[in-house]
Design an enzyme around this catalytic site. Sequence first.
Site, mmCIF file in Angstrom:
data_model
loop_
_atom_site.group_PDB
_atom_site.id
_atom_site.type_symbol
_atom_site.label_atom_id
_atom_site.label_comp_id
_atom_site.label_asym_id
_atom_site.label_seq_id
_atom_site.Cartn_x
_atom_site.Cartn_y
_atom_site.Cartn_z
ATOM 1 N N HIS A 499 0.876 -1.191 0.071
ATOM 2 C CA HIS A 499 0.071 -0.012 0.097
ATOM 3 C C HIS A 499 0.896 1.293 0.014
ATOM 4 C CE1 HIS A 499 -3.578 2.333 1.218
ATOM 5 N NE2 HIS A 499 -2.454 3.202 1.528
ATOM 6 N N GLU A 500 1.573 1.222 0.953
ATOM 7 C CA GLU A 500 2.521 2.411 1.259
ATOM 8 C C GLU A 500 3.522 2.697 -0.001
ATOM 9 O OE1 GLU A 500 1.941 4.729 3.141
ATOM 10 O OE2 GLU A 500 0.457 3.587 4.504
ATOM 11 N N HIS A 503 1.673 4.652 -2.873
ATOM 12 C CA HIS A 503 1.973 5.977 -2.751
ATOM 13 C C HIS A 503 3.328 6.446 -3.357
ATOM 14 C CE1 HIS A 503 -1.796 6.849 -0.472
ATOM 15 N NE2 HIS A 503 -1.334 6.182 0.723
ATOM 16 N N HIS A 506 3.254 6.397 -7.112
ATOM 17 C CA HIS A 506 2.381 7.616 -7.738
ATOM 18 C C HIS A 506 3.270 8.817 -7.945
ATOM 19 C CE1 HIS A 506 -1.725 9.905 -6.972
ATOM 20 N NE2 HIS A 506 -1.258 10.025 -8.146
HETATM 21 ZN ZN ZN Z 1 -2.725 5.464 2.096
#
Ligand code: ZN
Length: 711
Positions: A499-500, A503, A506
């Site tokens: 998940h991290e 980021h 992204h």
């Molecule tokens: Zn998040």
Amino acid sequence: MDRRSFLASGAALAAVASARAALAASDNPLLVAWAGAYGGLPPFDKVRLPDFEPAYREAMALQRAELKAITDNRATPTFENTILAYERSGQALGNVGTIYGVHTSVVITPEMQAIEERLAPVLAAYADEQTQNTALFARIDAVYQARETAGLTPEQQRLAWVYHNNFVQSGARLNAADKTRLAAINLRLADLYTAFSKNLLSDENGDVLVLDKAQDTAGLPASVVAAARAAAERRKLPGRWVIENNGSAMNPMLTFSIRRDLRQKAWEMRMGLGDHTGGPTDNKPVIREILKLRAERSKLLGYPTFAHWRVADRMARTPENAIALMEALLKPAIARMGEEVADMKAIAAREGDKAAAADLQPWDYRHYAEKVRKAKYDIDEAELKPYLQLDRMKEAMFWVAGQVYGLSFKRIKGVPVPHPDIETWEVRGPDGRHRGVWYFDAFARPEKQSGAWCSEYRSQGRFPEASTVLVSNNCNFTKPPAGQPCLLSWSDVTVALFHEFGHAIHALNSDVTYRTLAGANVTWDYVEFPSQIMERWALTPEVLSRFALHATTGKPMPKALADKLRAAKTFNQGFLTARQLSAAMLDMKLHLAGDADIDLDAFYQAEVKRIGLPKEAELAPRLTWFSHVFSGESYAAGYYSYAWAETLTADAWEVFLEAGGPYDKAVGKRLHDTVMSVGNTVSADEAFRNFRGRDVRVAAILRDRGFPVPA
Ligand SMILES: [Zn+2]
């Protein structure tokens, strides 16, 4: 850049020059321009804590001079002499802020905390000073109003909108009297948020469950008993056990204790946080005042309620849109919860727990949910862990980023870091060109904030000069003894790693002109979409067969175990969804009530009844300890954001499944081109539509969670 548009006054330009000269002459390492490889790196190795306050003072002075040069300009406001001049201002301040942000999360010492306490009001006042700068706003407004006729590119128009919107949402359009009232409200709210947290902390420390006899710990895992023993010793209660009133101590108590009476006691203690009516820690009057002030401020800003103000520039746009999504998910979730409760009652009956079998209570929920998990999915954490080695899972993330986005990672040394355990990696794009540096801080330390997070030290951009990305992922894994692998749980792999990392990806995929619009600088209910979708690749057979290798045998995870892991995805989703969304619904409804006098208990009961939430699910944060919403503002009327982004993620993932699967090249490229690379240069709904080919629908998330999909 058009030079003729710079008719700034000589005095203002001289002030900028002299502030720049002061900075250049400074021996404060925080003010020195980032030097070294990769376009310059933050000097984490040179920072001393006493440098922060003077650095902030000088960097603010420079930006004040830069802004004065903009507002003293006698030329007609243009995109170049106003928006771009503002965009390029405050670089030194931004650099100080980056290093300060890292220190406030990974170097939390008493000295640092004292600095933070002194700086917090200074930084808040500085933010207000900018958005209340009437002359600056007048120029931004002029550029914004003329944006469609001034020959600006779509990205430039978007940048003008972002600045304009930030100013307007913060009250730049108000008259002087209303601005004064707004500032007073903000100040009072800041105090109330602190009071809310302090009351909670005080209750958490005071209202703990003390166990007197060994049999009171029956059912608890040895590690929980040991932690309870240590907590008792800290509290000078030798020979006893203390279950502290926080999630990490209370949840195991509610899950594993076989003493129904003690589970009830624990549950009531947890629910009662901040709810001692009339006492010094009662959060109800604090909440009532917060709601009234938020309502008043939103009215000043021209919105009917706080909820309308909050979502106006988010993807949801209106409270009604957010509520419609919540309603669509709540009904099937509650129906599924009915089935989950039936499974639990059956186990309670088999175990001879007649009371729970007849009338399952909220304090029974976690206990029997765990038993259902064991019976239905039979996943043994101890069997799973050896397959989830940190180093292998890191390789897995790199491999996915390579397959989907063409990124490659190479370990590098010599980059200054805040702690020697932190690794650094160079990231290159599919064309082999340098994209940025990825910092990875894996292990827990006493002075480090808990949890997992991603932070960006420098955003991609091409203005005023090309800049590459500096981004970090931070986790809190327990560091293994030298020579031994760090073994993870499945939620560590998905939530803390993939998940991290999503980021970070992204940020690294960003391809925009202006840093303000880069990468993850997108709206609150959309920013989790690029990170949540990264989690989806963790469970693909390609990742598990290549990287989930046993720590001692080196053999890949057996198919049966991988299948169990996949099957368990829908476990307890009725309860989890119902709990999250009922809290989100309460949050939204409270903020839609305007400045009405609210009896919080009656409001809570009425809303829970209207939703039809079964009493077994009553583990939602009660209002008196709903920190997300009342100890600050980000999630207020915004708790729906989690479900919103999860809906986008599930719907987007089906594009891969409808095509060639998770590694379909064309779909990966489309995700990159429409979502991952564009940052905030287009609105969130447009970006999503560009990828999906239509607006979001809820069917995918219903399928994903194992709920029935209405025809
Ligand atoms: Zn998040």
